[in-house]
Write an enzyme that holds these catalytic residues in place. Structure first.
Site, PDB file in Angstrom:
ATOM      1  N   ASP A 163       0.845  -1.197   0.000  1.00  0.00           N
ATOM      2  CA  ASP A 163       0.000   0.000   0.000  1.00  0.00           C
ATOM      3  C   ASP A 163       0.876   1.241   0.000  1.00  0.00           C
ATOM      4  OD1 ASP A 163       0.363   0.929   3.019  1.00  0.00           O
ATOM      5  OD2 ASP A 163       0.082  -1.242   3.033  1.00  0.00           O
ATOM      6  N   ASP A 165       0.615   3.554   2.431  1.00  0.00           N
ATOM      7  CA  ASP A 165       0.350   4.087   3.762  1.00  0.00           C
ATOM      8  C   ASP A 165      -0.894   4.978   3.656  1.00  0.00           C
ATOM      9  OD1 ASP A 165       1.125   3.936   6.471  1.00  0.00           O
ATOM     10  OD2 ASP A 165       2.048   5.908   6.378  1.00  0.00           O
TER      11      ASP A 165
END
Length: 272
Positions: A211, A213
């Site tokens: 991802d 974040d």
């Protein structure tokens, strides 16, 4: 005389105790250590290219141990007692840079410690273990070569911020870590890498980028759903890299490295 090598794999989120990469698989019971029970009372053992390999899930078979509560000492003590010379680990991480995209792999080189609750940070009363290069450079090189040979997008020499967890970062924290020049944010590097060095183990980590974040304006902020969507794909790549890497590790005489790591570990101890 060439040292015999044995390899321990500590599987993080997405790998855990996945034994699909092993031949001659079996479960072995492991006793409680002087530091308590490891994440599982049983490990998977087997072989890769005739090298003995042990796989331990960092968060337990049911993935019910949070990063703060992992018994890092017991896990590493168990693998050391089994005769492991090398510890290969995986760690799911969020990216702090546009170029390091979800689905990519990364090679850990440095960490910034932002944990504040965890105990069990040393095997000794006082041990000043050096950490200028916490991850073994030769293993880093092998991981990177193996990933590139397989055609995976992989980033070498990354710096990760290790947060306490299990919560994810706030937007302010994510932006702060970016301002420091860090590449990744994760939850399990500390104290695992420090303890591995105290035991003189040859240790390195493959980062599984899942991802962005929560800093990215055009991407969903990190959540369990976001992580899980990427994890299956990137975990498959990591397993392939581990197998390729072990075949390369087998070709090297690690005797001097093992002796050097052991000397550094001994010299760090001030009080047992």
């Amino acid at each position: 005389m060439k040292s015999q090598i044995k390899i321990g794999i500590i599987g993080g989120t997405g790998l855990d105790q996945d034994s699909s990469i092993l031949t001659d698989k079996k479960m072995i019971k492991v006793p409680e250590t002087p530091y308590g029970q490891p994440s599982d009372s049983e490990l998977i053992s087997g072989k890769i290219d005739d090298i003995d390999v042990y796989i331990l899930g960092r968060h337990g078979r049911q993935h019910d141990i949070s990063p703060t509560n992992v018994n890092y000492r017991a896990n590493l003590c168990t693998l050391k007692q089994l005769g492991c010379t090398h510890i290969l680990t995986t760690s799911a991480c969020g990216s702090l840079k546009q170029s390091i995209a979800p689905g990519h792999l990364g090679i850990m080189d440095q960490y910034i410690d932002r944990t504040n609750v965890r105990g069990g940070r040393s095997f000794y009363k006082v041990a000043h273990i050096p950490q200028p290069r916490p991850y073994d450079p030769k293993l880093q090189e092998i991981f990177y070569q193996s990933a590139c040979e397989a055609g995976y997008k992989c980033h070498p020499s990354l710096t990760a911020v290790c947060i306490e967890g299990p919560r994810f970062s706030t937007l302010a924290e994510s932006r702060l870590y970016q301002s420091w020049g860090a590449d990744l944010v994760g939850m399990t590097m500390v104290p695992e890498v420090q303890l591995a060095n105290e035991l003189g183990l040859i240790y390195a980590t493959i980062a599984l980028v899942t991802d962005y974040d929560c800093w990215h304006p055009e991407e969903f902020a990190v959540s369990v759903d976001v992580v899980n969507k990427t994890l299956a794909e990137v975990s498959k790549k990591a397993k392939d890299v581990l197998v390729r890497s072990i075949k390369k590790i087998k070709q090297i005489d690690w005797t001097k490295t093992i002796e050097h790591k052991a000397m550094i570990a001994r010299n760090a101890i001030m009080a047992k």
